[in-house]
Design an enzyme around this catalytic site. Sequence first.
Site, PDB file in Angstrom:
ATOM      1  CB  CYS A  66      24.008 -26.470   6.295  1.00  0.00           C
ATOM      2  SG  CYS A  66      25.775 -26.801   6.137  1.00  0.00           S
ATOM      3  CG  HIS A 108      26.645 -21.423   8.325  1.00  0.00           C
ATOM      4  ND1 HIS A 108      25.482 -22.004   8.770  1.00  0.00           N
ATOM      5  CD2 HIS A 108      27.149 -22.272   7.396  1.00  0.00           C
ATOM      6  CE1 HIS A 108      25.300 -23.161   8.144  1.00  0.00           C
ATOM      7  NE2 HIS A 108      26.300 -23.339   7.295  1.00  0.00           N
ATOM      8  CD  GLU A 109      29.790 -21.152   4.652  1.00  0.00           C
ATOM      9  OE1 GLU A 109      30.561 -22.133   4.491  1.00  0.00           O
ATOM     10  OE2 GLU A 109      28.554 -21.255   4.533  1.00  0.00           O
ATOM     11  CG  HIS A 112      30.913 -25.407   7.321  1.00  0.00           C
ATOM     12  ND1 HIS A 112      30.405 -26.678   7.498  1.00  0.00           N
ATOM     13  CD2 HIS A 112      29.881 -24.662   6.857  1.00  0.00           C
ATOM     14  CE1 HIS A 112      29.138 -26.702   7.169  1.00  0.00           C
ATOM     15  NE2 HIS A 112      28.787 -25.481   6.776  1.00  0.00           N
TER      16      HIS A 112
END
Length: 143
Positions: A66, A108-109, A112
Amino acid sequence: MTALNSACERVAQAHTFGKGMGIAAPQIGIDRAAAIVRTPDGEAITLFNPGIIESSGDIDEQYEGCLSFFDVRGQIPRAHIVHVEHTTIDGQTKITMFDRGVARLVAHEIDHLHGTLYTDHMRAGVNPIPVEQYRGTGTTWKY
């Protein structure tokens, strides 16, 4: 979106990401539900207001890194396939299916955008390893 595109481009020029990379607007202080993912072959995927509406296929564990804490890698379980509802640049809502490594990058994004880091998905008792111990730098995902 210009600032997000610029940040993504600067990061991609500074480091080679064999597995692809992404950046979410909140990571660079932009209060928007937007993210850009660059696939290993360089395709840019821009997502506005994305949300995973379905996950399917096998679940496997692969190391993720990350930009928020670049010096460690952690093994994260993720589904091979995600269906993402998102808005396109022209304001259309659509559902896109992503698979394998790109599904992992997209998930993953999206995490966020919901204030979740990959470390939140790690199995109990498993800790990130220093990047010096990680042996997958510059390689593609293994499936």
